[in-house]
Design a protein around this motif. Structure first.
Motif, PDB file in Angstrom:
ATOM      1  N   UNK A 258      -6.400 -18.585 -12.361  1.00  0.00           N
ATOM      2  CA  UNK A 258      -7.257 -17.660 -11.635  1.00  0.00           C
ATOM      3  C   UNK A 258      -6.537 -17.222 -10.366  1.00  0.00           C
ATOM      4  N   UNK A 259      -6.382 -15.922 -10.216  1.00  0.00           N
ATOM      5  CA  UNK A 259      -5.701 -15.353  -9.056  1.00  0.00           C
ATOM      6  C   UNK A 259      -6.778 -14.748  -8.147  1.00  0.00           C
ATOM      7  N   UNK A 260      -7.465 -15.647  -7.443  1.00  0.00           N
ATOM      8  CA  UNK A 260      -8.659 -15.254  -6.714  1.00  0.00           C
ATOM      9  C   UNK A 260      -8.422 -14.343  -5.529  1.00  0.00           C
ATOM     10  N   UNK A 261      -7.181 -14.255  -5.047  1.00  0.00           N
ATOM     11  CA  UNK A 261      -6.883 -13.410  -3.889  1.00  0.00           C
ATOM     12  C   UNK A 261      -6.227 -12.089  -4.286  1.00  0.00           C
ATOM     13  N   UNK A 262      -5.980 -11.904  -5.574  1.00  0.00           N
ATOM     14  CA  UNK A 262      -5.361 -10.661  -6.024  1.00  0.00           C
ATOM     15  C   UNK A 262      -6.384  -9.534  -6.078  1.00  0.00           C
ATOM     16  N   UNK A 263      -5.904  -8.322  -5.874  1.00  0.00           N
ATOM     17  CA  UNK A 263      -6.789  -7.169  -6.004  1.00  0.00           C
ATOM     18  C   UNK A 263      -5.985  -5.888  -6.119  1.00  0.00           C
ATOM     19  N   UNK A 264      -6.670  -4.862  -6.599  1.00  0.00           N
ATOM     20  CA  UNK A 264      -6.170  -3.488  -6.590  1.00  0.00           C
ATOM     21  C   UNK A 264      -7.281  -2.639  -5.992  1.00  0.00           C
ATOM     22  N   UNK A 265      -6.935  -1.728  -5.084  1.00  0.00           N
ATOM     23  CA  UNK A 265      -7.964  -0.920  -4.422  1.00  0.00           C
ATOM     24  C   UNK A 265      -7.495   0.515  -4.254  1.00  0.00           C
ATOM     25  N   UNK A 266      -8.464   1.433  -4.323  1.00  0.00           N
ATOM     26  CA  UNK A 266      -8.239   2.860  -4.062  1.00  0.00           C
ATOM     27  C   UNK A 266      -9.226   3.275  -2.981  1.00  0.00           C
ATOM     28  N   UNK A 267      -8.721   3.878  -1.916  1.00  0.00           N
ATOM     29  CA  UNK A 267      -9.574   4.268  -0.796  1.00  0.00           C
ATOM     30  C   UNK A 267      -9.312   5.709  -0.393  1.00  0.00           C
ATOM     31  N   UNK A 268     -10.389   6.470  -0.220  1.00  0.00           N
ATOM     32  CA  UNK A 268     -10.272   7.825   0.310  1.00  0.00           C
ATOM     33  C   UNK A 268     -10.486   7.742   1.810  1.00  0.00           C
ATOM     34  N   UNK A 269      -9.436   7.980   2.572  1.00  0.00           N
ATOM     35  CA  UNK A 269      -9.458   7.682   3.999  1.00  0.00           C
ATOM     36  C   UNK A 269     -10.477   8.521   4.772  1.00  0.00           C
ATOM     37  N   UNK A 270     -10.643   9.773   4.420  1.00  0.00           N
ATOM     38  CA  UNK A 270     -11.543  10.652   5.180  1.00  0.00           C
ATOM     39  C   UNK A 270     -13.006  10.255   5.020  1.00  0.00           C
ATOM     40  N   UNK A 271     -13.418   9.929   3.815  1.00  0.00           N
ATOM     41  CA  UNK A 271     -14.826   9.614   3.555  1.00  0.00           C
ATOM     42  C   UNK A 271     -15.124   8.122   3.619  1.00  0.00           C
ATOM     43  N   UNK A 272     -14.089   7.294   3.489  1.00  0.00           N
ATOM     44  CA  UNK A 272     -14.296   5.852   3.460  1.00  0.00           C
ATOM     45  C   UNK A 272     -14.609   5.301   2.082  1.00  0.00           C
TER      46      UNK A 272
ATOM     47  N   UNK B 145       0.835  -1.207   0.000  1.00  0.00           N
ATOM     48  CA  UNK B 145       0.000   0.000   0.000  1.00  0.00           C
ATOM     49  C   UNK B 145       0.863   1.248   0.000  1.00  0.00           C
ATOM     50  N   UNK B 146       0.278   2.303  -0.546  1.00  0.00           N
ATOM     51  CA  UNK B 146       0.917   3.621  -0.545  1.00  0.00           C
ATOM     52  C   UNK B 146      -0.161   4.665  -0.274  1.00  0.00           C
ATOM     53  N   UNK B 147       0.085   5.545   0.676  1.00  0.00           N
ATOM     54  CA  UNK B 147      -0.870   6.606   0.987  1.00  0.00           C
ATOM     55  C   UNK B 147      -0.352   7.935   0.447  1.00  0.00           C
ATOM     56  N   UNK B 148      -1.213   8.618  -0.304  1.00  0.00           N
ATOM     57  CA  UNK B 148      -0.821   9.871  -0.941  1.00  0.00           C
ATOM     58  C   UNK B 148      -1.957  10.877  -0.808  1.00  0.00           C
ATOM     59  N   UNK B 149      -1.724  11.929  -0.042  1.00  0.00           N
ATOM     60  CA  UNK B 149      -2.670  13.032   0.108  1.00  0.00           C
ATOM     61  C   UNK B 149      -4.078  12.556   0.452  1.00  0.00           C
ATOM     62  N   UNK B 150      -4.169  11.643   1.409  1.00  0.00           N
ATOM     63  CA  UNK B 150      -5.464  11.186   1.888  1.00  0.00           C
ATOM     64  C   UNK B 150      -6.051  10.015   1.133  1.00  0.00           C
ATOM     65  N   UNK B 151      -5.358   9.499   0.121  1.00  0.00           N
ATOM     66  CA  UNK B 151      -5.807   8.336  -0.625  1.00  0.00           C
ATOM     67  C   UNK B 151      -4.855   7.166  -0.358  1.00  0.00           C
ATOM     68  N   UNK B 152      -5.418   6.010  -0.075  1.00  0.00           N
ATOM     69  CA  UNK B 152      -4.628   4.802   0.132  1.00  0.00           C
ATOM     70  C   UNK B 152      -4.795   3.900  -1.083  1.00  0.00           C
ATOM     71  N   UNK B 153      -3.691   3.592  -1.740  1.00  0.00           N
ATOM     72  CA  UNK B 153      -3.708   2.755  -2.935  1.00  0.00           C
ATOM     73  C   UNK B 153      -3.043   1.428  -2.583  1.00  0.00           C
ATOM     74  N   UNK B 154      -3.736   0.329  -2.835  1.00  0.00           N
ATOM     75  CA  UNK B 154      -3.244  -0.984  -2.430  1.00  0.00           C
ATOM     76  C   UNK B 154      -3.248  -1.958  -3.601  1.00  0.00           C
ATOM     77  N   UNK B 155      -2.309  -2.906  -3.561  1.00  0.00           N
ATOM     78  CA  UNK B 155      -2.234  -3.966  -4.566  1.00  0.00           C
ATOM     79  C   UNK B 155      -1.796  -5.250  -3.872  1.00  0.00           C
TER      80      UNK B 155
END
Length: 275
Positions: A59-73, A23-33
């Protein structure tokens, strides 16, 4: 990441998921892979039964990419299950190969033991999946503006980069269908490209791209979805016309980056949201 545990040991464990998520957090956004090995037989059978279709060979059933805005959820993710759940589960979009009867007979034996799953479906695993919003606002097409390509061309430092495969199938040696996600994070913005590349040899080439652009400062997100499609022969002729040597065609036909500009667009949607 290698798995060295006992063959019957549940995998992945919660700690494996956590350890494999970058994960990497940048200006209130958490980006995960998260990248893990191909799913084991148990989870594969469970997924097939739940989806009601056989899943791809890889099939890579446990793989994911996610973008999260920490303040709003607010959170958007791309995962294998939801992408395959958007595959047509009828025979309306089934493609034909030169020896379709023989191919279908072989395909029906792929998942022996769960025969109730095997039925007509889009075995090319083409999906129009544009991501799963797990919490927060939905996208709207009102006042949607194009992704600012010029800003993405700037030589800004790349703070976080990942490429994740969700699934891949060789379509029983008739081509390839692969869904991948690639992201890059810069100081003020990021771009996530999730791509379905499907090539059915001597029949069709299909590319479906979902681009997620995030402006960290404005807290604005753009989702750009494009479908491109053309016959196998037209794409091959396009490569020759563009100057490709005949000996290079086999390699080029496996690389969507070399084909995308040759394939006509058949659908395009643009959406946005502000947080």
């Amino acid at each position: 990441m290698a798995f060295n545990g006992a063959i019957n040991e549940p995998y992945p464990k919660p700690e494996d998921l956590d350890r494999s998520t970058l994960s990497h957090t940048q200006k209130g956004f958490k980006i995960s892979a998260r990248k893990l090995p191909i799913s084991k037989s148990g989870p594969i059978d469970e997924m097939s039964k739940s989806l009601n279709i056989p899943v791809p060979e890889m099939i890579f059933g446990d793989n994911l990419v996610a973008i999260e805005h920490l303040a709003s959820g607010w959170r958007l993710e791309f995962n294998a299950y939801d992408s395959l759940d958007k595959v047509d589960k009828t025979d309306k979009n089934m493609l034909k190969v030169a020896y379709s009867k023989e191919w279908s007979s072989t395909r029906e034996k792929t998942h022996e033991g769960i025969k109730e799953v095997v039925k007509p479906f889009d075995w090319s695993y083409s999906t129009d999946y544009m991501g799963t919003i797990t919490q927060g606002k939905q996208f709207t097409n009102e006042d949607a503006e194009p992704i600012p390509i010029e800003l993405l061309k700037r030589p800004d430092p790349i703070l976080f980069f990942e490429e994740v495969v969700l699934y891949e199938s060789e379509l029983d040696d008739n081509g390839i269908s692969v869904f991948t996600c690639k992201l890059r994070v810069m100081p003020d913005r990021m771009l996530l490209l999730c791509r379905l590349f499907m090539r059915l040899d001597k029949v069709l080439v299909r590319i479906r791209d979902t681009r997620i652009y995030v402006d960290f400062n404005a807290k604005k997100i753009i989702r750009d979805y494009t479908e491109k499609e053309d016959s196998f022969d037209n794409v091959r002729k396009g490569l020759l016309t563009s100057g490709r040597l005949p000996d290079d065609l086999t390699v080029a036909m496996r690389d969507p980056n070399q084909l995308a500009h040759l394939i006509p667009e058949v659908k395009h949607t643009l959406e946005t949201l502000s947080l």
